[in-house]
Motif scaffolding. Structure first.
Motif, short mmCIF file in Angstrom:
data_model
loop_
_atom_site.label_atom_id
_atom_site.label_comp_id
_atom_site.label_asym_id
_atom_site.label_seq_id
_atom_site.Cartn_x
_atom_site.Cartn_y
_atom_site.Cartn_z
N HIS A 39 0.72 -1.22 -0.12
CA HIS A 39 0.09 -0.05 0.02
C HIS A 39 0.74 1.24 0.14
CE1 HIS A 39 -2.79 2.78 2.58
NE2 HIS A 39 -2.88 3.06 1.13
N TYR A 40 0.83 1.99 -1.13
CA TYR A 40 1.66 3.45 -1.30
C TYR A 40 0.48 4.54 -0.78
CZ TYR A 40 4.70 0.37 -3.91
OH TYR A 40 5.61 -0.49 -4.35
N ILE A 41 0.83 5.55 -0.37
CA ILE A 41 0.19 6.71 -0.21
C ILE A 41 1.07 7.90 -0.88
CG2 ILE A 41 -0.69 8.43 1.17
CD1 ILE A 41 -1.44 6.29 3.23
N CYS A 42 0.53 8.46 -1.63
CA CYS A 42 1.22 9.96 -2.30
C CYS A 42 0.16 11.15 -1.97
CB CYS A 42 1.29 9.84 -3.80
SG CYS A 42 2.05 8.22 -4.42
N THR A 43 1.12 12.05 -1.41
CA THR A 43 0.10 13.04 -0.87
C THR A 43 0.47 14.52 -1.68
OG1 THR A 43 0.44 12.47 1.52
CG2 THR A 43 -0.40 14.64 1.17
N ILE A 44 -0.30 14.84 -2.52
CA ILE A 44 -0.42 15.99 -3.35
C ILE A 44 -1.30 16.91 -3.07
CG2 ILE A 44 -0.17 16.49 -6.00
CD1 ILE A 44 0.74 13.68 -6.59
N LYS A 45 -0.81 18.31 -2.93
CA LYS A 45 -1.89 19.31 -2.77
C LYS A 45 -2.71 18.94 -1.53
CE LYS A 45 -1.88 21.14 -7.39
NZ LYS A 45 -1.27 22.49 -7.09
N ASP A 46 -2.22 18.48 -0.48
CA ASP A 46 -2.97 18.06 0.79
C ASP A 46 -3.81 17.04 0.52
OD1 ASP A 46 -1.44 19.78 2.21
OD2 ASP A 46 -2.77 21.55 1.77
N LYS A 47 -3.84 16.07 -0.52
CA LYS A 47 -4.91 15.17 -0.89
C LYS A 47 -3.87 13.96 -1.09
CE LYS A 47 -8.88 13.75 -2.57
NZ LYS A 47 -9.57 14.13 -3.54
N ASN A 454 0.36 2.86 -21.78
CA ASN A 454 0.17 2.42 -20.50
C ASN A 454 0.36 3.79 -19.69
OD1 ASN A 454 -0.23 -0.06 -21.06
ND2 ASN A 454 1.55 -0.84 -20.83
N ASN A 455 -0.24 5.03 -20.04
CA ASN A 455 -0.17 5.99 -19.44
C ASN A 455 -1.88 6.28 -18.72
OD1 ASN A 455 2.52 6.46 -19.69
ND2 ASN A 455 2.16 7.75 -21.56
N PHE A 456 -1.99 6.93 -17.74
CA PHE A 456 -3.32 7.30 -17.05
C PHE A 456 -3.02 8.63 -16.34
CE2 PHE A 456 -6.14 6.12 -13.21
CZ PHE A 456 -7.30 6.27 -13.98
N TRP A 457 -4.20 9.36 -16.91
CA TRP A 457 -4.47 10.68 -16.03
C TRP A 457 -5.56 10.69 -15.51
CZ3 TRP A 457 -2.22 10.08 -20.94
CH2 TRP A 457 -0.86 10.98 -21.20
N PHE A 458 -5.76 11.27 -14.23
CA PHE A 458 -6.97 11.27 -13.52
C PHE A 458 -6.86 13.02 -12.80
CE2 PHE A 458 -3.48 9.66 -11.03
CZ PHE A 458 -3.53 10.15 -9.73
N SER A 459 -8.28 13.16 -12.33
CA SER A 459 -8.39 14.37 -11.54
C SER A 459 -8.13 14.01 -10.10
CB SER A 459 -9.98 14.98 -11.63
OG SER A 459 -10.71 13.86 -11.28
N LEU A 460 -7.28 15.26 -9.52
CA LEU A 460 -7.13 14.80 -8.33
C LEU A 460 -8.28 15.25 -7.32
CD1 LEU A 460 -5.06 14.42 -5.94
CD2 LEU A 460 -4.28 16.68 -6.28
N GLY A 461 -9.16 15.91 -7.40
CA GLY A 461 -10.17 16.62 -6.86
C GLY A 461 -9.73 17.05 -5.51
N GLU A 462 -8.91 18.09 -5.50
CA GLU A 462 -8.56 18.79 -4.28
C GLU A 462 -9.47 19.95 -4.14
OE1 GLU A 462 -5.81 20.96 -7.18
OE2 GLU A 462 -6.88 18.98 -6.99
N SER A 463 -10.35 20.29 -5.10
CA SER A 463 -11.21 21.41 -5.11
C SER A 463 -12.38 21.02 -5.95
CB SER A 463 -10.69 22.75 -5.30
OG SER A 463 -10.23 22.64 -6.85
N PHE A 464 -13.49 21.70 -5.79
CA PHE A 464 -14.78 21.61 -6.48
C PHE A 464 -14.84 22.80 -7.67
CE2 PHE A 464 -16.07 19.57 -2.44
CZ PHE A 464 -16.04 18.25 -2.99
N PRO A 465 -15.34 22.53 -8.84
CA PRO A 465 -15.88 21.14 -9.43
C PRO A 465 -14.35 20.18 -9.66
CG PRO A 465 -16.06 22.50 -11.12
CD PRO A 465 -15.71 23.54 -9.72
N THR A 466 -14.54 18.84 -9.56
CA THR A 466 -13.22 17.96 -9.42
C THR A 466 -12.38 18.16 -10.76
OG1 THR A 466 -14.69 16.14 -9.97
CG2 THR A 466 -14.27 16.59 -7.67
#
Length: 671
Positions: A39-47, A454-466
């Motif tokens: 289990h890894y955790i990455c903390t980015i922009k407090d998320k 094999n690349n993957f982009w996703f919204s971090l969702g640290e603010s709204f709208p995500t």
């Protein structure tokens, strides 16, 4: 002209520069390890983003998902689903609650009997790992299919209550009078509708992309905004039998490929929920029955919930043909589309299920669009949407994505996909905050997969709208024995729009907060005032910037009528009337015919509440004339005819303060 020109900027994103991003990768640490499970955790922009690397069976995935994410699961989607269930039951009187509990237990039991034992054992392992009640895990898992069933039952009750009641009695043996169960359904569907998903999707491959990318993108639109995106989880599963794959979901949903998944053989999948009256609640795989014609015993199918089926596709298939064959091997409960793509062949397919019906609605090379209505004739005949504007907006999203793909053919990259999914273009009317736009007020996550690299982009969702938050790109290594992911980029959507229209993001945020406040709290006087305050702020911002924000104005007016029901404040009624008159006098011709009907209807309601019966009747008639223009497009739309019938009733006998209680509103479609 200023905003017409800016619309063009929505299609010209900045190119993402993909390379190893040391600053992002340095935020990651190993949180827990048990043998080969990590289990890894990455903390980015407090998320915090959770990465799970699990080897072994699906039971291993379930157990370690629960074990590693125990605290997040207890505060996540499972508890939120159970809260929505309690809200549904709380809306009922004691005798009504007893009747609905009987139905709920019956249908839940039918679903459970349909499922494979191995899947039920996975849910038990998830509960064991997380230290929670296994019955809650099962109920939360089944609720997404249950909400479709309740929606379908309500529609069938309206269409033919006797037939629908007989069907229910044949399933559950419940001696329930049709009229009483219809009353119950009207009360429980509102909380359960919060479980709904929207979800726009696209695929762009060879011939459409700029540098050989094979992109599969999707918005995950769900009533669990603020919950689902709170604890994002990316899983790499290396199964004992099957194909290594990744998927992104949330704490509590161990089959992460059920939302968006990609495997090591170029297959990617996303799920998109629809609505059908052809729901199925039982498959009898445990029993066999005799086929008299051929003198054989025929075995029934097992049932499967749709997100788990999507996970099975990325875990077990290497081609679209195999994926379709797998879909047909199982029985389905509700209404779903599986958008499946294969980077090896440049192919993509939209496969629709409506209860037991499975059809390939479209299969093509290069590019495809996806929204939330059926396109195959065999599934479309049972399709319904919960409102007129929902039907309009699903088709608007398809048209907009199709045109965008064609317009940008040969120049599409990941940034283009991010900008498309974060877009605020109403195909019919142009730039809007929300409503019939690709980006929905309840978009919880946005994903863009490039299965060619094999690349993957996703919204971090640290603010709204995500999807106006940060987007992160990772490269996935399916073979690595060490950390399977590395960050390659971070970006945002629509930088040009942000610089040219800095106020626009505030409009989006305020509308989202208004939606969430209205969704999560009772419509008390004080809470209605708070919800309206977010929208009032929007009307002020829009006015200062010469921008017409129809969604905020119409929802402010609709909520104002709900507040008037409680306060009987004549000054409030006057304020609502002035807002509606400003729309009619300044922007009426720029509105869609359905929106014009809505404005006229609400003005008619106010005239009736003010005692102006003749004026109200004329306005109701004008509202009818506007919406009648849509009859040829949707001749059998159930809720279209409900809306028309209500307008005719109000035109004849008037709208009273008692009718305000039944006045419905939908933030997602701004109606």
């Amino acid at each position: 002209m200023k905003y017409i020109l800016l619309i063009l900027l929505l299609f010209t994103g900045l190119q993402i520069q993909a390379s190893d991003d040391h600053s992002l990768n340095s935020t990651c640490k190993v949180q827990a390890k048990d043998g080969s499970q990590t289990h890894y955790i990455c903390t980015i922009k407090d998320k915090k983003i959770h990465f799970l690397d699990i080897n072994g069976t699906m039971k291993d995935v379930a157990f370690y998902h629960g074990k590693f994410l125990s605290s997040e699961i207890k505060d996540g989607v499972i508890s939120s689903v159970m809260k929505r269930k309690r809200e549904s039951f709380a809306a009922l009187e004691k005798k009504e609650r007893e009747s609905f509990e009987t139905i709920f237990k019956c249908i839940k039991g039918r679903y459970k009997r349909s499922l494979e034992d191995s899947f039920l054992e996975e849910l038990e392992m998830l509960a064991k790992g997380a230290g929670i009640d296994k019955s809650q895990v099962l109920e939360a898992t089944l609720m997404i299919e249950m909400s479709s069933y309740v929606d379908a039952l309500e529609v069938k009750m309206k269409q033919n209550s006797k037939k629908a009641t007989m069907e229910l009695m044949s399933q559950c043996g419940a001696s329930i009078i049709g009229k009483s169960i219809f009353s119950i359904l009207k009360k429980v569907t509102k909380p359960l509708r919060k479980l709904k998903m929207g979800c726009t999707g696209f695929v762009a491959g060879e011939g459409f992309t700029k540098n050989g990318e094979f992109l599969h993108g999707r918005n995950f639109d769900t009533g669990f905004l603020g919950v689902f995106d709170k604890y994002p989880v990316i899983l790499r599963h290396t199964p004992k039998k099957g194909i290594p794959y990744i998927g992104m979901s949330t704490a509590g949903l161990h089959y992460s490929g059920g939302i968006t998944g990609m495997n090591a053989r170029g297959i990617s999948v996303s799920t998109h929920e629809l609505r059908t009256t052809k729901v199925r609640t039982l498959y009898s795989a445990a029993r066999s029955h005799h086929n008299l014609r051929h003198g054989m015993r025929k075995k029934e199918k097992f049932g499967v919930i749709a997100p788990y089926m999507a996970n099975m596709i990325v875990k077990n298939t290497t081609s679209i043909d195999q994926a379709v064959k797998l879909l047909k091997r199982y029985g389905h409960f509700g209404a779903w589309t599986f958008l499946i793509s294969d980077s090896k062949t440049n192919e993509t397919a939209s496969v629709e299920v409506s209860g037991a019906i499975v059809r390939v609605a479209k299969r093509t090379k290069g590019a495809i669009s996806q929204a939330n209505h059926f396109r195959h004739k065999d599934t479309a005949r049972y399709n319904f949407e919960y409102s007129v504007n929902k039907s309009l907006e699903s088709r608007a999203r398809i048209l907009h994505v199709d045109q965008s793909l064609e317009r940008s053919k040969g120049s599409i990259d990941a940034q283009w996909g991010i900008d498309l999914l974060s877009g605020h273009i109403d195909h019919y009317m142009g730039m809007r905050t929300f409503g019939r736009t690709v980006s929905k007020v309840y978009t919880s996550m946005s994903h863009v997969v490039d299965s060619a690299s094999n690349n993957f982009w996703f919204s971090l969702g640290e603010s709204f709208p995500t999807n106006y938050s940060t987007f992160l790109g990772i490269h996935v290594d399916f073979e690595s024995k060490d950390r399977f992911f590395s960050f390659i980029s971070q970006t945002r959507a629509h930088e040009e729009i942000r610089s040219q229209m800095p106020f626009f993001e505030d409009l989006l945020r305020n509308y989202t907060l208004a939606y969430m406040n209205n969704r999560d709290f009772s419509q008390s006087t004080e809470n209605l005032k708070k919800t309206i305050s977010f929208l009032s702020h929007n009307t002020q911002i829009a006015g200062e910037n010469n921008f017409f924000d129809f969604p905020s104005l119409i929802m402010k007016s609709r909520l104002g009528l709900k507040l008037y029901e409680k306060t009987q404040d004549k000054l409030l009624l006057l304020e609502i009337k002035n807002d509606l008159l400003s729309i009619r006098e300044q922007h009426f011709e720029s509105l869609h015919t359905y929106e014009r009907s809505q404005v006229l209807r609400d003005l008619a309601i106010i005239e009736d509440l003010e005692g102006e019966r003749d004026r109200a009747a004329k306005l109701f008639n004008k509202s009818l004339l506007e919406v009648s223009q849509l009859i040829s497009t949707y001749p059998s739309h159930h809720f279209m005819w409900v809306y028309i019938a209500e307008l005719k009733v109000y035109k004849k006998r008037g709208f009273t303060k008692w009718d305000l209680k039944g006045l419905d509103l939908h933030f997602a479609t701004a109606e």
